[in-house]
Design an enzyme around this catalytic site. Structure first.
Site, PDB file in Angstrom:
ATOM      1  N   SER A 162       0.868  -1.333   0.067  1.00 25.26           N
ATOM      2  CA  SER A 162       0.077  -0.159   0.167  1.00 25.26           C
ATOM      3  C   SER A 162       0.905   1.235   0.049  1.00 25.26           C
ATOM      4  CB  SER A 162      -0.881   0.044   1.382  1.00 25.26           C
ATOM      5  OG  SER A 162      -1.937  -0.973   1.142  1.00 25.26           O
ATOM      6  N   GLU A 190      -0.410  18.309  -7.815  1.00 22.11           N
ATOM      7  CA  GLU A 190      -1.791  18.161  -8.555  1.00 22.11           C
ATOM      8  C   GLU A 190      -2.840  17.375  -7.576  1.00 22.11           C
ATOM      9  OE1 GLU A 190       1.614  19.291 -10.813  1.00 22.11           O
ATOM     10  OE2 GLU A 190       1.366  17.725  -9.655  1.00 22.11           O
ATOM     11  N   SER A 191      -2.327  16.732  -6.685  1.00 21.34           N
ATOM     12  CA  SER A 191      -3.314  15.703  -5.877  1.00 21.34           C
ATOM     13  C   SER A 191      -2.380  14.511  -5.570  1.00 21.34           C
ATOM     14  CB  SER A 191      -4.300  15.565  -6.659  1.00 21.34           C
ATOM     15  OG  SER A 191      -5.260  15.076  -5.476  1.00 21.34           O
ATOM     16  N   HIS A 237      -3.006  -0.153  -3.699  1.00 19.12           N
ATOM     17  CA  HIS A 237      -3.218  -1.276  -2.718  1.00 19.12           C
ATOM     18  C   HIS A 237      -3.088  -2.432  -3.826  1.00 19.12           C
ATOM     19  CE1 HIS A 237      -4.525   1.570   0.316  1.00 19.12           C
ATOM     20  NE2 HIS A 237      -5.186   1.942  -0.736  1.00 19.12           N
ATOM     21  N   CYS A 285      -5.230  17.277 -10.942  1.00 19.51           N
ATOM     22  CA  CYS A 285      -5.672  18.681 -11.452  1.00 19.51           C
ATOM     23  C   CYS A 285      -5.048  19.264 -12.444  1.00 19.51           C
ATOM     24  CB  CYS A 285      -6.276  19.642 -10.058  1.00 19.51           C
ATOM     25  SG  CYS A 285      -4.741  20.153  -9.296  1.00 19.51           S
TER      26      CYS A 285
END
Length: 154
Positions: free
Chosen positions: A93, A100-101, A106, A121
């Protein structure tokens, strides 16, 4: 704080991204990096990608390297990454925090399955990240669901 350090969750990286500057009224308006497409204005594209019948799902270092390459290929700016290797099944994980995010993953090696979220974004194109990841996972089946997040009301 020590408990977080033992888990590898404390970053030694500088927190420059959290610094803010005061803008004067005459300064340019701050850009919000929202996307305008097809008559819609929204925060970003969120891809939910399922890699089935996949391989190479149990090596956190290799997954980190490939997901970072995928982020750069999509035009994103990497701020930090953190990955955890589970035992005994070997699943991984992790998350790559982007300006940008984010990209998160997982894996379930025992099921030959990886679930990846790519949210970006601005001018980034998260679709460009898929072939980079597919090169590593060599999945027999790839399913992609796309959401436009943060849609503004008309």
């Amino acid at each position: 704080m020590n408990a977080l350090a033992e888990l590898g969750m404390v970053s030694d990286l500088p927190r420059d991204i959290q610094k803010t500057e005061t803008l004067c009224a005459h300064d340019e308006e701050r850009k919000d990096y929202f996307i305008e497409r097809d008559g819609m204005r929204y925060a970003g594209n969120h891809l939910l990608i399922d890699f089935w019948d996949a391989i190479n799902l149990d090596d956190p270092q290799r997954i980190d390297e490939v997901l970072c390459e995928a982020a750069v290929t999509a035009g994103a700016t990497i701020l930090h990454s953190h990955f955890h290797h589970f035992t005994p099944n070997g699943g991984v994980s992790g998350v790559i925090v982007l300006a940008e995010s984010h990209i998160s993953i997982h894996t379930w090696p025992e099921k030959n399955f990886a679930a990846v979220d790519v949210f970006m974004c601005g001018a980034c194109d998260p679709h460009l990240s898929i072939p980079v990841m597919q090169r590593l996972f060599q999945a027999g089946r790839v399913e992609v669901d796309e959401q436009r997040r943060g849609r503004e009301a008309a």
